[in-house]
Design a protein around this motif. Structure first.
Motif, PDB file in Angstrom:
ATOM      1  N   VAL A  93       0.832  -1.211   0.000  1.00  0.00           N
ATOM      2  CA  VAL A  93       0.000   0.000   0.000  1.00  0.00           C
ATOM      3  C   VAL A  93       0.867   1.262   0.000  1.00  0.00           C
ATOM      4  CG1 VAL A  93      -1.996  -1.093   1.055  1.00  0.00           C
ATOM      5  CG2 VAL A  93      -0.213  -0.146   2.527  1.00  0.00           C
TER       6      VAL A  93
ATOM      7  N   CYS B 270       2.960   2.411   2.032  1.00  0.00           N
ATOM      8  CA  CYS B 270       2.905   3.157   3.284  1.00  0.00           C
ATOM      9  C   CYS B 270       4.283   3.605   3.770  1.00  0.00           C
ATOM     10  CB  CYS B 270       2.239   2.309   4.364  1.00  0.00           C
ATOM     11  SG  CYS B 270       3.207   0.839   4.769  1.00  0.00           S
TER      12      CYS B 270
ATOM     13  N   CYS C 160       8.322   0.230   5.904  1.00  0.00           N
ATOM     14  CA  CYS C 160       9.532  -0.586   5.801  1.00  0.00           C
ATOM     15  C   CYS C 160      10.797   0.267   5.806  1.00  0.00           C
ATOM     16  CB  CYS C 160       9.490  -1.438   4.538  1.00  0.00           C
ATOM     17  SG  CYS C 160       9.100  -0.489   3.050  1.00  0.00           S
TER      18      CYS C 160
ATOM     19  N   PRO D 191       3.649  -4.223   7.394  1.00  0.00           N
ATOM     20  CA  PRO D 191       2.453  -4.803   8.024  1.00  0.00           C
ATOM     21  C   PRO D 191       1.964  -6.062   7.301  1.00  0.00           C
ATOM     22  CG  PRO D 191       2.033  -2.540   7.255  1.00  0.00           C
ATOM     23  CD  PRO D 191       3.454  -2.833   6.954  1.00  0.00           C
TER      24      PRO D 191
ATOM     25  N   ILE E 245       5.651  -8.275   3.441  1.00  0.00           N
ATOM     26  CA  ILE E 245       6.119  -8.427   2.056  1.00  0.00           C
ATOM     27  C   ILE E 245       7.626  -8.682   2.045  1.00  0.00           C
ATOM     28  CG2 ILE E 245       6.457  -7.177  -0.133  1.00  0.00           C
ATOM     29  CD1 ILE E 245       3.733  -5.865   0.382  1.00  0.00           C
TER      30      ILE E 245
ATOM     31  N   ILE F  47      10.574  -8.062   0.593  1.00  0.00           N
ATOM     32  CA  ILE F  47      11.184  -7.130  -0.356  1.00  0.00           C
ATOM     33  C   ILE F  47      12.515  -7.688  -0.876  1.00  0.00           C
ATOM     34  CG2 ILE F  47      12.199  -4.811  -0.544  1.00  0.00           C
ATOM     35  CD1 ILE F  47       9.853  -4.345   1.766  1.00  0.00           C
TER      36      ILE F  47
HETATM   37  S1  SF4 Z   1       6.513  -3.068   1.424  1.00  0.00           S
HETATM   38 FE1  SF4 Z   1       5.100  -3.104   3.149  1.00  0.00          FE
HETATM   39  S2  SF4 Z   1       5.892  -1.501   4.534  1.00  0.00           S
HETATM   40 FE2  SF4 Z   1       6.896  -1.194   2.553  1.00  0.00          FE
HETATM   41  S3  SF4 Z   1       5.600   0.294   1.542  1.00  0.00           S
HETATM   42 FE3  SF4 Z   1       4.837  -1.702   0.899  1.00  0.00          FE
HETATM   43  S4  SF4 Z   1       3.217  -2.202   2.365  1.00  0.00           S
HETATM   44 FE4  SF4 Z   1       4.370  -0.512   3.248  1.00  0.00          FE
END
Ligand code: SF4
Ligand code: SF4
Lengths: 419, 443
Positions: free
Chosen positions: B50, B52, B55, B118, B121, B123
């Motif tokens: 999303v 947000c 991270c 949250p 994910i 990454i």
């Molecule tokens: S990876 Fe997770 S914490 Fe980072 S921007 Fe996307 S939703 Fe937010």
């Protein structure tokens, strides 16, 4: 009669050597090895500071070495090791060293009759292969591993033909590796060469080669297949002739290819260690239909049962009809024959052997720190301190057991049902 | 095109290679990865994010580069994968160059960020996917590629030749015998309980570590062996360059060495990424759910030896000492408590770090980043100021780094930020403090 038939299959028990005595004589004893016929036990032993020799049945060789390792009995039961004095390494067999010495020697290989002993060597002229002390004329920047033809006429190794500077990824990309046969390199270089095989008549040499960063194929005497794959594993030759069988990875998974053409319809998550039956008519390989499900496929059809941890090399019966393999599930080892695992499981188990009439399967196994003979899943009465794999007598009724009990090494010949 | 986040670095592995790329090759390669290799998991992650930015604060690169959003985890994905997907693979060589810089050199695939997301994910996985695309296009930082080449040729990380390997073991065995009577490195001992495996730099640069293990094994009375043949190296840089075929070949050698030697388990030396490769990524590619022969890391092994009393501590290490927690064994495997147990058991003045356990920061060297070579050292060290601050706050004089990448990475940080500390492997502490039984003492 073969050597094996000439072995003593009558004497029930021979106490060959009290190895507990050796422990009193020598301050250091390395790992024990036993002869194929079971008549000898041997180990590298230290006699005094910086002096190692070989002890055989309690007797030591006359010569000593500063270093000595890789001791083993060849197929003809002569005893060979790698040894060093004054920074010069060589090969010793039954106490006789080669006249030639090298900066380093490693990777002992024998022809099936044991007459030819070959090793990787490093010396003033680079990296080469030496057979009974006769060394390739051409040396290379590096030579890794090698294959030895059964007749001893050909040796083939992956060799680096040109040195590379530190971090020279462009030089590497041009290809600096190829296969050298008896020291003579193939005309073409590759990014990598691995898994060298030699045909039974010794005329053809095959190897896995990497022709592009993500392009793999097989080269035979330097010429590559028209087909390339995502990945390949070690090639083997058909028992007769020049055809080559290889596990290959396609977009749909792993399978087997003959001379570049897929021969098994079914694809697997993994397929390797393909093997021909003694009559040359059947092919078995280790396969994984799914992740964490291992089994054996014979001519493309899998056993019904799969095993979670691992399946090891397929072993054909002498009549080519059955296949046995070591299997592992839930961290316990056993043997499966035609897909049916023995009921008993073990801490470790060694490769199964078929009786000459193909009716029985035996293996060495370990449980709670002791070693046992197992026949058709039935565990022998004796737990030994050390044990070597059992061998069936020519008529299949007896087993040759080579074992250490109470610090003594015994050679026993016992009826199969009396294990 | 994105602005380079770091100073422009010349790296022929990237700069020269992108010159050979055609738009068609880029597009088809990328789309093959997106459709064949990764599809399902990737789709979920991309749909879930999303944007947000939670991270961001997890990433040492972001924190150490004054919270520059280009270094945030989501920022790195945005600059690479999102663009790739948005443009359906129609990107140019310059863009691939940025992708390689970001994915290969500005992310340690340490997975700290997924704990802060949250949605959890992964990454690091997304950036590994970018690495895979670059690797398939032949774009990999020069030194990392050279290490991969070494793996492909020698099955070890450091171009160690077969004779050099055995020779190193033999002279280290001799050295060990000067300290502990009859210490050995048994080669190719079939049926031993343990196969001990190490990474290429040990025989190449840090051979004394091989001597150390010979002493430790002798004192603990272990039944162990090392292969004289290929498969002794447990490390795996192709896992990080994106060359998974070579990764698999290397892992197969390692596991098959153990199967051939009929050992009950593999004990790995002090290396974190090697643990990940040998326990997770390698076996999975090869179709093993778990390693076919169980594997434990050196930290687990030393814990076992000390806790069981097989190794007794004669005198503790006196100087103040702290620890670096390798991501792959602490965040990845939960060995933080065992690591603290062995530290406290051997060190009088152990200074813990904050944040710690799975929340600890990466050393900045892992994930193949240090293997990208000297060109990238500056950005790597600059990208881990937070680690320097964290270590400094402990007031320790020594840092134990039970991982080769951590070891070299922390050394660079110590030097750059003038921390006045020294790095040590745990085995170096252990051989100093362990009790050598009377019958093994050299007169
Ligand atoms: S990876 Fe997770 S914490 Fe980072 S921007 Fe996307 S939703 Fe937010
Ligand atoms: S370095 Fe670690 S925290 Fe930063 S983006 Fe990569 S995986 Fe995430």
């Amino acid at each position: 009669m073969t050597e094996f038939e000439n072995w003593d299959w009558e004497t029930k028990e021979k106490l060959i050597s009290e190895i507990s005595e050796w422990r009193r004589k020598f301050p250091v004893i390395h790992e024990y090895v036993v002869s194929n016929d079971g008549e000898k036990i041997s180990a590298p032993v230290k006699t005094q500071e910086d002096a190692f020799t070989v002890c055989v049945n309690g007797e030591i060789w006359e010569n000593t070495f500063e270093k000595l390792w890789s001791l083993r009995f060849g197929p003809d039961d002569r005893l060979t090791c790698l040894c060093m004095n004054d920074d010069e390494w060589t090969v010793a067999t039954d106490g006789e060293t080669w006249e030639e010495t090298f900066e380093y020697v490693w990777n002992i290989q024998f022809t099936p009759d044991g007459k030819i002993i070959a090793v990787n060597v490093k010396g003033k002229n680079g990296y080469r292969i030496s057979l009974n002390g006769k060394t390739w004329e051409n040396g290379y920047v590096e030579a890794r591993d090698f294959a030895l033809s059964p007749d001893g006429k050909n040796t083939a190794a992956g060799v680096q033909t040109k040195g590379l500077g530190e971090g020279d990824i462009f030089g590497f990309a041009e290809g600096v590796w190829t296969v050298a046969v008896n020291g003579v390199p193939w005309k073409r270089n590759f990014l990598n060469v691995w898994g060298i095989a030699i045909s039974s008549d010794s005329s053809k040499i095959a190897a896995e080669v990497r022709v592009g960063e993500y392009e793999y194929t097989i080269a035979i005497n330097g010429d590559i297949w028209n087909e390339t794959f995502k990945c390949v594993w070690e090639p083997i030759f058909y028992p007769k002739g020049e055809d080559v069988l290889v596990p290959v990875q396609t977009d749909d998974g792993w399978t087997l290819a003959k001379n570049g053409q897929i021969i098994w319809e079914r694809k697997f998550v993994q397929a390797w260690h393909q093997k021909f039956s003694p009559d040359g008519q059947r092919i078995a390989a280790i396969v994984a239909p799914k992740i964490g499900k291992w089994t054996i496929a014979v001519d493309g059809s899998t056993w019904n049962k799969t095993f979670g941890d691992a399946v090891l090399l397929p072993v054909f019966s002498p009549d080519s009809k059955k296949v046995a393999a070591v299997v592992k599930e839930n961290n316990r080892w056993t043997v499966a024959v035609d897909g049916i695992p023995w009921a008993e499981d073990f801490d470790m188990i060694w490769d199964p052997v078929f009786s000459p009439d193909c009716n029985r399967v035996a293996a060495k196994a370990e449980k709670d720190g002791k070693y046992f003979i197992v026949v058709d899943g039935k565990v022998g009465k004796h737990g030994f301190e050390a044990l070597w794999s059992p061998i069936f007598s020519p008529d299949g009724n007896k087993l040759l057991i080579k074992a250490v009990e109470d610090g003594k090494y015994y050679r026993r010949v016992i009826p199969v049902e009396k294990i | 095109m994105t602005e380079p986040a770091a100073e422009a670095v010349v790296d022929p592995g990237i700069d020269e290679k992108i010159k050979k790329l055609t738009p068609e090759r880029i597009e088809s390669t990328i789309n093959k990865v997106l459709t064949k290799g990764a599809a399902a998991r990737l789709k979920v992650y991309l749909q879930t994010c999303v944007h947000c930015g939670l991270c961001a604060d997890a990433c040492h690169f972001y924190l150490s580069n004054d919270k520059d959003p280009k270094f945030s985890p989501v920022g790195k994905v945005k600059q690479t994968l999102w663009e790739i997907i948005r443009k359906k693979g129609k990107v140019d060589g310059g863009f691939i160059k940025d992708c390689s810089r970001i994915a290969h050199t500005e992310c340690n695939v340490c997975r700290r960020c997924s704990m802060y997301c949250p949605f959890g994910i992964d990454i690091a996985y997304l950036l590994l996917l970018v690495r895979r695309m670059c690797a398939l296009l032949g774009v990999v930082p020069q030194y990392l590629q050279d290490t991969v080449n070494s793996h492909a040729v020698t099955m070890n990380q450091m171009w160690v030749k077969q004779d050099e390997w055995i020779d190193s073991l033999q002279w280290q065995e001799e050295d060990a015998q000067d300290e502990v009577k009859n210490a050995r490195i048994p080669l190719d001992k079939e049926g031993a309980e343990i196969m001990y495996s190490v990474i290429g730099p040990e025989p190449k640069f840090l051979a004394q570590l091989l001597g150390n293990i010979a002493m430790i094994m002798a004192v603990a009375g272990m039944d162990w062996t090392m292969p004289s043949f290929d498969g002794w190296d447990n490390s795996n840089m192709p896992m990080y360059s994106g060359d998974f075929e070579t990764m698999a070949r290397v892992e197969r050698k390692h596991h098959e060495a153990a199967l051939k030697l009929k050992v009950k388990r593999i004990v790995m030396g002090e290396c974190g990424h090697a643990f990940r490769g040998a326990v997770y990524d390698g076996p999975k590619w090869l179709a093993w759910k778990e390693p076919p022969v169980p594997i434990i890391h050196a930290v687990q092994f030393y814990y076992e030896l000390i806790k069981s009393g097989r190794i007794k501590i004669a005198k503790k290490f006196k100087e103040p000492v702290t620890v670096q927690e390798p991501c792959n064994i602490v965040r990845g495997r939960g060995l933080g408590d065992m690591l603290r147990y062995i530290m406290r058991a051997t060190c009088e003045d152990f200074r813990d770090v904050y944040p710690r356990y799975e929340h600890n920061y990466c050393c900045g060297a892992g994930g193949g980043v240090i293997n990208c070579g000297p060109q990238w050292k500056k950005s790597r060290v600059k990208g881990n100021r937070v680690k320097a601050e964290q270590l400094k706050a402990t007031g320790a004089k020594f840092v134990v780094t039970p991982c080769h990448n951590c070891h070299s990475g922390i050394e660079d940080i110590v030097e750059h930020y003038n921390l006045g500390m020294h790095t040590k492997f745990f085995s170096e502490i252990l051989i100093d403090v362990m009790e050598i039984p009377e019958d093994l003492k050299v007169e």
